[in-house]
Design an enzyme around this catalytic site. Structure first.
Site, PDB file in Angstrom:
ATOM      1  N   ALA A 232      45.721  41.502  44.058  1.00 29.52           N
ATOM      2  CA  ALA A 232      46.051  42.929  44.152  1.00 29.52           C
ATOM      3  C   ALA A 232      45.455  43.690  42.969  1.00 29.52           C
ATOM      4  CB  ALA A 232      47.563  43.106  44.175  1.00 29.52           C
TER       5      ALA A 232
ATOM      6  N   ILE B   6      46.875  45.621  40.820  1.00 24.03           N
ATOM      7  CA  ILE B   6      47.675  45.509  39.611  1.00 24.03           C
ATOM      8  C   ILE B   6      47.403  44.185  38.896  1.00 24.03           C
ATOM      9  CG2 ILE B   6      49.645  44.558  40.867  1.00 24.03           C
ATOM     10  CD1 ILE B   6      49.686  46.793  37.705  1.00 24.03           C
ATOM     11  N   ALA B   7      46.928  43.174  39.626  1.00 23.20           N
ATOM     12  CA  ALA B   7      46.596  41.893  38.998  1.00 23.20           C
ATOM     13  C   ALA B   7      45.434  42.047  38.028  1.00 23.20           C
ATOM     14  CB  ALA B   7      46.265  40.849  40.061  1.00 23.20           C
TER      15      ALA B   7
ATOM     16  N   SER C  60      44.432  32.877  46.171  1.00 22.65           N
ATOM     17  CA  SER C  60      44.328  33.863  47.245  1.00 22.65           C
ATOM     18  C   SER C  60      44.391  33.120  48.566  1.00 22.65           C
ATOM     19  CB  SER C  60      43.011  34.637  47.128  1.00 22.65           C
ATOM     20  OG  SER C  60      42.834  35.510  48.235  1.00 22.65           O
TER      21      SER C  60
ATOM     22  N   LYS D 262      57.510  44.282  40.056  1.00 23.62           N
ATOM     23  CA  LYS D 262      58.648  45.034  40.540  1.00 23.62           C
ATOM     24  C   LYS D 262      58.251  45.838  41.767  1.00 23.62           C
ATOM     25  CE  LYS D 262      57.872  48.728  39.933  1.00 23.62           C
ATOM     26  NZ  LYS D 262      56.830  49.499  40.664  1.00 23.62           N
TER      27      LYS D 262
END
Length: 424
Positions: free
Chosen positions: A79, A81-82, A102, A166
């Site tokens: 993703a 944010i990763a 993945s 989160k």
């Protein structure tokens, strides 16, 4: 600078701290995250800041090189944010990236290449391959919320420490399954609420904990909103009922609720009442909502979260003797420093034409980005467990209380905005 929604950021001088000189930061508005992007921008920083960046990066590399036993991370999923967390891991002196998992091996390979991860980082598929790999000590899980319970529990049962994006789960029952698995298997759990680890947060805690300067907390107001474009509102996972069914409440509201609990020393409210007329999409996913929280000591709090309003990250904590105000509490305007306003026993001048004294502005220097400090603290806790200490329960408790309030707000919305009593 253009955000992912086509929103133009007028101030293009976002700080490039901890990045190479001619790599600027891409402000990915749809997650409110600063991500590295290979774009040239000669105005990203002043010369004195670049000198500090170079010195910090050199020191970080030296620390990493001299650490014989870094905590080895596996990342589950590629993703956006990763990318931010992989950058944070690279800056933290006590960890490294061992693997990226993945559903597609080629996608894991592309992620490693695109983010210039260490040559030792292994591309693995599927996710189970990361959990079963002996070179992985801990996992970061940025998967959609609907997958958190499954993969966090599997990670804990595989003996991997868990850093979980989160919101932690769709409901507290799911989170309890995760926490129980972590307890039983003796692994560290932490959620990825990054602002908690900014040094500014520690200083703000000192201010509102001072009975002489601040008194008792009486009221808190927290706001996190951003304006999403039509593509986001139609296609982003945060508006899909099968992926992130909590919508804006889970994404932006999580931060607001955490800040309210933080200000109240993690005391749970007695009741939660959602504000009337929350906005939902056709699938019933919350796009905008808010709530009133009533606490046992007669203090109260309100929050508003939304995908439909201009980018705002406002937190105000009002005491009997002082007021704290921060306008960028989730992500600071700059990585190198973070500020807040604090007023103590403020009043008016003789003609009531101005304030006397005025609130003060405080700034806190930041040694590492808040996400890197979070990773560093997580790895410190993991190292303690590896050395034989018991798992610290602090972050489990804080995450659970946040989830309890999220659940109560969602229940109040579903009941037509009736009051809901909190049961911890």
């Amino acid at each position: 600078m253009m955000g992912d929604w086509g929103v133009r950021i007028k101030n293009s001088s976002l700080p490039a701290q901890f990045e190479l000189t001619n790599i600027s930061l891409h402000f990915n508005l749809n997650v409110g995250k600063l991500l590295p992007k290979e774009l040239t921008n000669s105005n990203t920083s002043s010369s004195h800041l670049l000198e500090k960046i170079s010195r910090t990066k050199t020191n970080t590399r030296m620390s990493s090189a001299t650490n014989p036993n870094p905590i080895r991370f596996g990342i589950l999923g590629c993703a956006e944010i990763a990318r931010k967390l992989s950058r944070a891991i690279s800056f933290s002196p006590n960890c490294t990236i061992a693997a990226v998992g993945s559903r597609s091996l080629s996608k894991a390979e592309q992620f490693i290449s695109a983010n210039s991860l260490p040559s030792s980082a292994l591309p693995l598929a599927p996710y189970d391959a990361v959990l079963g790999h002996p070179s992985v000590d801990a996992v970061y899980i940025p998967l959609p919320t609907s997958l958190h319970a499954e993969w966090a529990v599997k990670a804990a049962e595989s003996g991997k420490h868990v850093l979980l994006e989160k919101p932690t789960a769709l409901c507290v029952a799911e989170l309890d399954r995760i926490l129980e698995a972590c307890r039983v298997n003796g692994v560290v759990f932490m959620d990825s609420t990054m602002w908690m680890h900014n040094p500014r947060t520690e200083v703000m805690r000192e201010r509102i904990s001072d009975p002489a300067r601040f008194g008792e907390v009486k009221s808190v107001n927290s706001i996190f909103t951003f304006y999403a474009d039509e593509d986001f509102l139609q296609n982003d996972i945060r508006v899909k009922p099968d992926l992130d069914a909590l919508g804006a409440l889970g994404d932006a509201g999580w931060y607001c609720i955490r800040s309210i609990l933080w200000a109240n020393s993690y005391t749970l409210p007695k009741t939660v009442t959602a504000f009337p007329n929350p906005v939902k999409n056709q699938s019933g996913i919350i796009l905008s909502c808010g709530a009133h929280l009533q606490f046992p000591n007669d203090s109260c709090a309100t929050f508003h979260c939304s995908f439909l309003a201009h980018l705002t990250m406002q937190l105000t904590v009002i005491g009997t003797k002082g007021t704290l105000n921060v306008t960028d509490f989730v992500i600071p305007y700059e990585e190198s420093k973070a500020g807040f306003g604090f007023g103590r026993e403020n009043g008016f001048d003789e003609l009531v034409s101005g304030w006397d004294p005025k609130p003060e502005r405080e700034e806190v220097e930041v040694d590492l980005p808040q996400e890197a400090r979070m990773v560093r603290e997580f790895c410190r806790l993991v190292q303690e467990v590896k050395e034989g200490k018991e798992v610290e329960g602090k972050w489990m408790e804080i995450s659970r209380k946040t989830q309890v309030v999220v659940d109560a707000v969602k229940k109040s919305v579903d009941l037509g905005c009736k009051s809901v009593e909190i049961e911890g």
